[in-house]
Scaffold this active site. Structure first.
Site, PDB file in Angstrom:
ATOM      1  N   ARG A  17       1.000  -1.164  -0.133  1.00 50.65           N
ATOM      2  CA  ARG A  17      -0.174  -0.265   0.067  1.00 50.65           C
ATOM      3  C   ARG A  17       0.939   1.022  -0.048  1.00 50.65           C
ATOM      4  NH1 ARG A  17      -3.603  -2.122   4.939  1.00 50.65           N
ATOM      5  NH2 ARG A  17      -1.911  -3.459   5.040  1.00 50.65           N
ATOM      6  N   ALA A 405      35.939  45.837  -2.177  1.00 49.38           N
ATOM      7  CA  ALA A 405      34.824  45.187  -2.709  1.00 49.38           C
ATOM      8  C   ALA A 405      35.074  44.606  -4.163  1.00 49.38           C
ATOM      9  CB  ALA A 405      33.488  46.201  -3.027  1.00 49.38           C
TER      10      ALA A 405
HETATM   11  C1  UD1 Z   1      -2.395  -6.502  11.591  1.00 46.12           C
HETATM   12  C2  UD1 Z   1      -3.052  -7.226  12.703  1.00 46.12           C
HETATM   13  C3  UD1 Z   1      -4.586  -6.542  12.886  1.00 46.12           C
HETATM   14  C4  UD1 Z   1      -3.954  -5.223  13.543  1.00 46.12           C
HETATM   15  C5  UD1 Z   1      -3.218  -4.508  12.864  1.00 46.12           C
HETATM   16  C6  UD1 Z   1      -2.614  -3.306  13.734  1.00 46.12           C
HETATM   17  C7  UD1 Z   1      -2.794  -9.595  11.876  1.00 46.12           C
HETATM   18  C8  UD1 Z   1      -3.194 -10.751  11.024  1.00 46.12           C
HETATM   19  N1  UD1 Z   1      -3.457  -8.384  11.720  1.00 46.12           N
HETATM   20  O1  UD1 Z   1      -3.135  -6.105  10.339  1.00 46.12           O
HETATM   21  O2  UD1 Z   1      -5.253  -7.340  13.821  1.00 46.12           O
HETATM   22  O3  UD1 Z   1      -5.181  -4.547  14.029  1.00 46.12           O
HETATM   23  O4  UD1 Z   1      -1.986  -5.062  12.443  1.00 46.12           O
HETATM   24  O5  UD1 Z   1      -2.067  -2.466  13.061  1.00 46.12           O
HETATM   25  O6  UD1 Z   1      -1.631  -9.816  12.567  1.00 46.12           O
HETATM   26  N2  UD1 Z   1       4.603  -8.892   8.360  1.00 46.12           N
HETATM   27  C9  UD1 Z   1       5.539  -9.829   8.293  1.00 46.12           C
HETATM   28  N3  UD1 Z   1       5.197 -10.933   7.392  1.00 46.12           N
HETATM   29  C10 UD1 Z   1       4.096 -11.083   7.032  1.00 46.12           C
HETATM   30  C11 UD1 Z   1       3.138 -10.263   7.415  1.00 46.12           C
HETATM   31  C12 UD1 Z   1       3.202  -9.098   7.871  1.00 46.12           C
HETATM   32  O7  UD1 Z   1       6.566  -9.669   8.743  1.00 46.12           O
HETATM   33  O8  UD1 Z   1       3.878 -12.339   6.437  1.00 46.12           O
HETATM   34  C13 UD1 Z   1       4.787  -7.614   9.395  1.00 46.12           C
HETATM   35  C14 UD1 Z   1       4.701  -6.410   8.474  1.00 46.12           C
HETATM   36  O9  UD1 Z   1       5.737  -5.963   7.906  1.00 46.12           O
HETATM   37  C15 UD1 Z   1       4.107  -5.322   9.315  1.00 46.12           C
HETATM   38  C16 UD1 Z   1       3.485  -6.050  10.492  1.00 46.12           C
HETATM   39  O10 UD1 Z   1       3.867  -7.447  10.340  1.00 46.12           O
HETATM   40  O11 UD1 Z   1       5.069  -4.753  10.071  1.00 46.12           O
HETATM   41  C17 UD1 Z   1       1.896  -6.216  10.356  1.00 46.12           C
HETATM   42  O12 UD1 Z   1       1.364  -6.522   8.857  1.00 46.12           O
HETATM   43  P1  UD1 Z   1       0.392  -5.688   8.112  1.00 46.12           P
HETATM   44  O13 UD1 Z   1       0.244  -6.285   6.931  1.00 46.12           O
HETATM   45  O14 UD1 Z   1       0.767  -4.216   8.576  1.00 46.12           O
HETATM   46  O15 UD1 Z   1      -0.789  -6.113   9.087  1.00 46.12           O
HETATM   47  P2  UD1 Z   1      -2.538  -5.389   9.140  1.00 46.12           P
HETATM   48  O16 UD1 Z   1      -3.082  -5.863   7.886  1.00 46.12           O
HETATM   49  O17 UD1 Z   1      -2.190  -3.874   9.407  1.00 46.12           O
HETATM   50 CA    CA Z   2      -0.354  -2.702   9.456  1.00 41.76          CA
END
Ligand code: UD1
Ligand code: CA
Length: 449
Positions: A17, A405
């Protein structure tokens, strides 16, 4: 003292995103990568071991994490937040203590939130940070009759009733590390996104009769940055915080909402900052100094009684000593402007020393770069550099010397001498009047044709 503490920071997500070639956690807030803010916060909460989980192509994230003194782990395939946390298991195999798992995209998170999480974990077995929000971006925390977490439902997986819940999951979970990795191994991916969710950990732990307490936080503190607009919102919130802190510490700002601070900006009590001043990294402004509107400063120190701006630029290594003045459209780089010296208009002072009380005329340039190397200009105390002087470095102007100058100074000038480098001025009496008469006559002749 509490036992040992570790942190697992998840930063392996695809950050789609953001629409950026740069990993999300390296985007900056108040000049510092988002990941850096989280590392600082967990450290201040007593965490000694930090593991940052990265994707295979996240070399830049690993380099930054290592520079911050953290360990790194790789999540080979992005199979969800629970799977990512599990990937830190190898790095923490020898660790026996409490671990906090946190997402890498929360720039505004405070040490207190982590402190509270560890404390609640010690009391209850496990703790989860939650906050109130209507946003669809967050998973919902369903609390049981005992006030403990029953389960967390991702918004995409939720039913109508669950969607009415406004208690949201921040993405911070504190637990015993060894238990956590045991539970992580039991996660399943039977959900809307076919991912292993970190959010299922409390449910898994319940089977072992470990309860998960809720720790409340403000939405702003735990906001996740997923897009450019959320990054801008995080920056705005961080700036509000930094400005409030400065005002509280006695910094004078009549339009704080227009001043941009860096995370490390040091503004002492009773310094004055005008509207629209921007601070890069490494700036110190001492008590009694004044920075006027529209100035840009980085890597600079401004001492008591000094005035900088309006429209001044201080670059790394600029040191403006007591009562010195740097005026409009003056750039100073790697130079010491000593006590009471003045450069009030349109000048470039780079790789130089301007001695105490010296005066730098408008249009003065230190020609410090020959296309290959940088050279030093040394201007003595009380020297007077005439307007539009080019000082070709390396060059030394003695104490009390004057340059005429418009001079291009290529050789050292002795103390108290005058150096002038320009052609003798000629004067032709009446020439201008004769010139005008001739031109008028020529024009009249053409017009009558
Ligand atoms: C996640 C939470 C959600 C919470 C929100 C808060 C889950 C399933 N959902 O959603 O409940 O309200 O954050 O901001 O946990 N990441 C990895 N590996 C992966 C996927 C993600 O390292 O396979 C890391 C991303 O880099 C990020 C973090 O985990 O820093 C969160 O991932 P993101 O995709 O932003 O989760 P959200 O959809 O925001
Ligand atoms: Ca997030």
């Amino acid at each position: 003292m509490n036992g040992q503490r570790a942190a697992i920071i998840l930063a392996a997500g695809k950050s789609k995103r953001m629409r950026s070639a740069m990993p999300k956690v390296l985007h900056r807030v108040a000049g510092v990568p988002i990941l850096g803010h989280i590392i600082n916060a967990v450290r201040q909460a007593g965490v000694a071991r930090i593991v940052v989980v990265t994707s295979p192509d996240g070399q830049a994230v690993r380099d930054y994490a290592v520079a911050c003194g953290a360990q790194t782990a790789i999540q080979e395939h992005q199979e969800g937040t629970g799977h990512a946390a599990k990937c830190a298991g190898v790095a923490l195999a020898d660790f026996d203590g409490a671990a906090v798992v946190t997402y890498g995209d929360m720039p505004l998170v405070t040490p207190e939130t982590f402190e509270k999480s560890f404390a609640a974990h010690e009391k209850s077995g496990m703790a989860l940070v939650a906050f109130q929000s209507q946003s669809h971006a967050y998973g919902r925390v369903i609390v049981g009759a005992d006030g403990m977490v029953d389960r967390i439902v991702e918004f995409t997986d939720s039913n109508e009733g669950e969607r009415l819940v406004t208690l949201c999951n921040a993405g911070i979970l504190a637990a015993d590390a060894k238990s956590f990795f045991r539970w992580a191994a039991l996660l399943k991916n039977d959900n809307a996104q076919n991912e292993y969710y970190l959010t299922d950990i409390p449910t898994v732990a319940k089977a072992e009769r470990v309860a998960c307490a809720v720790v409340n936080a403000d939405e702003e503190d735990v906001m996740g940055v997923n897009s450019r607009s959320e990054l801008a919102a995080a920056e705005a919130a961080m700036q509000r915080r930094l400005r409030a802190r400065a005002l509280e510490a006695g910094v004078g700002m009549i339009a704080p909402e227009t001043v941009f601070l860096h995370e490390d900006t040091v503004l002492e009590a009773d310094c004055q900052i005008g509207p629209y001043v921007v601070f890069g990294p490494g700036v110190v402004v001492r008590s009694g100094a004044e920075i006027r509107s529209f100035s840009h400063l980085e890597g600079a120190e401004v001492e008591k009684g000094a005035i900088v701006g309006p429209f001044a630029r201080l670059r790394p290594g600029a040191k403006i000593e007591e009562n010195a003045h740097i005026g409009n459209f003056v750039e100073v780089k790697n130079a010491r402007v000593e006590k009471g010296a003045k450069a009030n208009h349109l000048a470039y002072i780079g790789d130089a020393r301007v001695g105490a009380g010296a005066n730098i005329g408008a249009g003065t340039i230190t020609c410090n770069y020959d296309g290959f190397d940088k050279h030093f200009t040394d201007i003595g105390a009380g020297a007077f550099i005439g307007s539009n002087t080019a000082l070709v470095a390396p060059v030394k102007i003695g104490d009390g010397a004057i340059t005429g100058a418009g001079s291009t100074i290529t050789k050292d000038v002795a103390a108290d001498a005058l150096a002038v480098e320009r052609a003798e001025q000629r004067q032709l009496g009446g020439w201008a009047e004769k010139f005008r008469s001739r031109k008028k006559a020529e024009k009249a002749k053409r017009g009558s044709k």
